[in-house]
Design a protein around this motif. Sequence first.
Motif, PDB file in Angstrom:
ATOM      1  N   LEU A  44     -41.413 -23.470  69.767  1.00  0.00           N
ATOM      2  CA  LEU A  44     -40.948 -22.394  68.893  1.00  0.00           C
ATOM      3  C   LEU A  44     -41.479 -21.056  69.395  1.00  0.00           C
ATOM      4  CD1 LEU A  44     -41.261 -23.906  65.283  1.00  0.00           C
ATOM      5  CD2 LEU A  44     -39.171 -23.056  66.378  1.00  0.00           C
ATOM      6  N   ALA A  45     -42.767 -21.045  69.762  1.00  0.00           N
ATOM      7  CA  ALA A  45     -43.359 -19.819  70.309  1.00  0.00           C
ATOM      8  C   ALA A  45     -42.689 -19.437  71.628  1.00  0.00           C
ATOM      9  CB  ALA A  45     -44.864 -20.011  70.508  1.00  0.00           C
ATOM     10  N   TYR A  46     -42.420 -20.420  72.478  1.00  0.00           N
ATOM     11  CA  TYR A  46     -41.730 -20.177  73.742  1.00  0.00           C
ATOM     12  C   TYR A  46     -40.358 -19.575  73.502  1.00  0.00           C
ATOM     13  CZ  TYR A  46     -39.656 -21.463  78.331  1.00  0.00           C
ATOM     14  OH  TYR A  46     -39.030 -21.447  79.554  1.00  0.00           O
ATOM     15  N   GLY A  47     -39.631 -20.127  72.542  1.00  0.00           N
ATOM     16  CA  GLY A  47     -38.297 -19.630  72.234  1.00  0.00           C
ATOM     17  C   GLY A  47     -38.310 -18.199  71.735  1.00  0.00           C
ATOM     18  N   ILE A  48     -39.289 -17.873  70.877  1.00  0.00           N
ATOM     19  CA  ILE A  48     -39.384 -16.516  70.333  1.00  0.00           C
ATOM     20  C   ILE A  48     -39.695 -15.514  71.435  1.00  0.00           C
ATOM     21  CG2 ILE A  48     -40.739 -15.006  68.829  1.00  0.00           C
ATOM     22  CD1 ILE A  48     -41.066 -17.463  66.956  1.00  0.00           C
ATOM     23  N   VAL A  49     -40.702 -15.834  72.275  1.00  0.00           N
ATOM     24  CA  VAL A  49     -41.078 -14.928  73.371  1.00  0.00           C
ATOM     25  C   VAL A  49     -39.915 -14.762  74.348  1.00  0.00           C
ATOM     26  CG1 VAL A  49     -42.630 -14.600  75.336  1.00  0.00           C
ATOM     27  CG2 VAL A  49     -43.535 -15.452  73.170  1.00  0.00           C
ATOM     28  N   ALA A  50     -39.260 -15.869  74.706  1.00  0.00           N
ATOM     29  CA  ALA A  50     -38.133 -15.803  75.643  1.00  0.00           C
ATOM     30  C   ALA A  50     -36.980 -14.994  75.058  1.00  0.00           C
ATOM     31  CB  ALA A  50     -37.664 -17.219  75.993  1.00  0.00           C
ATOM     32  N   ALA A  51     -36.708 -15.150  73.754  1.00  0.00           N
ATOM     33  CA  ALA A  51     -35.619 -14.402  73.108  1.00  0.00           C
ATOM     34  C   ALA A  51     -35.887 -12.902  73.141  1.00  0.00           C
ATOM     35  CB  ALA A  51     -35.442 -14.881  71.668  1.00  0.00           C
ATOM     36  N   VAL A  52     -37.136 -12.516  72.915  1.00  0.00           N
ATOM     37  CA  VAL A  52     -37.496 -11.091  72.958  1.00  0.00           C
ATOM     38  C   VAL A  52     -37.289 -10.530  74.363  1.00  0.00           C
ATOM     39  CG1 VAL A  52     -39.420  -9.464  72.766  1.00  0.00           C
ATOM     40  CG2 VAL A  52     -39.098 -11.228  71.022  1.00  0.00           C
ATOM     41  N   LEU A  53     -37.703 -11.298  75.374  1.00  0.00           N
ATOM     42  CA  LEU A  53     -37.606 -10.827  76.756  1.00  0.00           C
ATOM     43  C   LEU A  53     -36.164 -10.793  77.268  1.00  0.00           C
ATOM     44  CD1 LEU A  53     -40.678 -12.677  78.343  1.00  0.00           C
ATOM     45  CD2 LEU A  53     -40.496 -10.252  77.761  1.00  0.00           C
ATOM     46  N   VAL A  54     -35.337 -11.730  76.788  1.00  0.00           N
ATOM     47  CA  VAL A  54     -33.967 -11.817  77.294  1.00  0.00           C
ATOM     48  C   VAL A  54     -32.992 -10.954  76.496  1.00  0.00           C
ATOM     49  CG1 VAL A  54     -32.992 -13.714  75.922  1.00  0.00           C
ATOM     50  CG2 VAL A  54     -32.431 -13.533  78.367  1.00  0.00           C
ATOM     51  N   ALA A  55     -33.413 -10.465  75.324  1.00  0.00           N
ATOM     52  CA  ALA A  55     -32.511  -9.703  74.445  1.00  0.00           C
ATOM     53  C   ALA A  55     -31.806  -8.536  75.138  1.00  0.00           C
ATOM     54  CB  ALA A  55     -33.276  -9.225  73.218  1.00  0.00           C
ATOM     55  N   PRO A  56     -32.510  -7.708  75.934  1.00  0.00           N
ATOM     56  CA  PRO A  56     -31.829  -6.555  76.556  1.00  0.00           C
ATOM     57  C   PRO A  56     -30.705  -6.929  77.517  1.00  0.00           C
ATOM     58  CG  PRO A  56     -34.228  -6.294  76.625  1.00  0.00           C
ATOM     59  CD  PRO A  56     -33.957  -7.707  76.219  1.00  0.00           C
ATOM     60  N   ILE A  57     -30.767  -8.138  78.082  1.00  0.00           N
ATOM     61  CA  ILE A  57     -29.738  -8.527  79.059  1.00  0.00           C
ATOM     62  C   ILE A  57     -28.919  -9.719  78.569  1.00  0.00           C
ATOM     63  CG2 ILE A  57     -30.973  -7.631  81.072  1.00  0.00           C
ATOM     64  CD1 ILE A  57     -32.036 -10.458  81.572  1.00  0.00           C
ATOM     65  N   TRP A  58     -29.032 -10.034  77.287  1.00  0.00           N
ATOM     66  CA  TRP A  58     -28.378 -11.229  76.755  1.00  0.00           C
ATOM     67  C   TRP A  58     -26.864 -11.202  76.950  1.00  0.00           C
ATOM     68  CZ3 TRP A  58     -29.227 -16.023  75.273  1.00  0.00           C
ATOM     69  CH2 TRP A  58     -28.238 -16.681  74.522  1.00  0.00           C
ATOM     70  N   ARG A  59     -26.235 -10.081  76.618  1.00  0.00           N
ATOM     71  CA  ARG A  59     -24.780 -10.005  76.690  1.00  0.00           C
ATOM     72  C   ARG A  59     -24.283 -10.202  78.119  1.00  0.00           C
ATOM     73  NH1 ARG A  59     -22.111  -5.214  73.378  1.00  0.00           N
ATOM     74  NH2 ARG A  59     -23.239  -6.418  71.798  1.00  0.00           N
ATOM     75  N   ARG A  60     -24.992  -9.604  79.065  1.00  0.00           N
ATOM     76  CA  ARG A  60     -24.602  -9.750  80.469  1.00  0.00           C
ATOM     77  C   ARG A  60     -24.758 -11.208  80.931  1.00  0.00           C
ATOM     78  NH1 ARG A  60     -27.689  -9.775  85.000  1.00  0.00           N
ATOM     79  NH2 ARG A  60     -29.519  -8.929  83.940  1.00  0.00           N
ATOM     80  N   LEU A  61     -25.871 -11.850  80.567  1.00  0.00           N
ATOM     81  CA  LEU A  61     -26.111 -13.228  80.985  1.00  0.00           C
ATOM     82  C   LEU A  61     -25.128 -14.193  80.334  1.00  0.00           C
ATOM     83  CD1 LEU A  61     -30.018 -13.567  81.004  1.00  0.00           C
ATOM     84  CD2 LEU A  61     -28.481 -13.477  82.962  1.00  0.00           C
ATOM     85  N   ALA A  62     -24.908 -14.021  79.021  1.00  0.00           N
ATOM     86  CA  ALA A  62     -24.021 -14.928  78.298  1.00  0.00           C
ATOM     87  C   ALA A  62     -22.615 -14.912  78.888  1.00  0.00           C
ATOM     88  CB  ALA A  62     -23.984 -14.548  76.820  1.00  0.00           C
ATOM     89  N   GLY A  63     -22.181 -13.761  79.383  1.00  0.00           N
ATOM     90  CA  GLY A  63     -20.849 -13.656  79.963  1.00  0.00           C
ATOM     91  C   GLY A  63     -20.725 -14.344  81.309  1.00  0.00           C
TER      92      GLY A  63
END
Length: 305
Positions: A44-63
């Motif tokens: 859960l902690a890993y997921g939260i930290v990773a989500a914070v770090l990936v948030a700025p580029i999430w849209r680009r990666l998801a596409g």
Amino acid sequence: MVVNKTWLGIGSSIVAGAFWGLVFLAPKLTPGFQPIQLSAGRYLAYGIVAAVLVAPIWRRLAGRLTWKEWRALIWLSFTGNIIYYVFLANAVQLGGVAMPSLVIGLLPVTVTLVGSRDKHALALRRLVPSLALSAAGLICIGWQSLSGPGHGSLAGLLCAIGSLVSWTIYAVSNSRWLARLQSVSAHEWSLLTGVVTGVEALMLAVPASIAATASHGTSEWFYFAGVVTAVAIFCSVLGNALWNHASRTLPLTLVGQMIVFETLFASLYGFLWEQRWPTALESAAMVLLIAGVVSCASAHRNNAG
């Protein structure tokens, strides 16, 4: 240039092993908590930290990802994180640090043997010296741990074997996926794995709460949260990112040998925890394991040349 990349990959895998070795101490640091609680809390902690770090580029990666890649992330997260750590935490609590370290130390052999079937992999006969050295080192560790008192139960051994199988599957599958991916970096793939792992860890929350056999005070929960968060940052976020870099840089047969550093660092942390020096057998084992890695690296360097 190829040689420089190889040594950079080796350095990344060594540091990853230093971080991953800390995983073996977490169950000892939190003896009042169940292994499933440790797994749920860590990821859960890993997921939260990773989500914070990936948030700025999430849209680009998801596409850039198709359902095939997302399905791979779900599978890799489940086998290499959730299942692996539930097995490992149980093994450490049931059998101590030495026995699961020994079993996990077989990863260089299992991953290298599987990787030797890949296209362009170094011929298995070229790896015999390094595999023999690694096997001799593991025999020394096994003799030491199994000849002493309190080497653990059969259930602990089976859990350790389960963690070995699950991480072998993860290491081989993850390395092959990183070789296919062109539009996602190794670090981005690690963060995406963390996000998916965090979602999967949510499903562990209910059984983790049911498994609780003891009540804990506020200070104990804060301590637990600190331990699992530290493990998530150092072992999952940083360790996995370094390992993915090594997996993308090195051939699978060499990556398999690099996992030995997790065993070496886990043993070192175990000696520090027990406040003792390694025995003669343990010292011989570490020398043999390192020699096996050096031999494997030399074989790949000569092959590249």
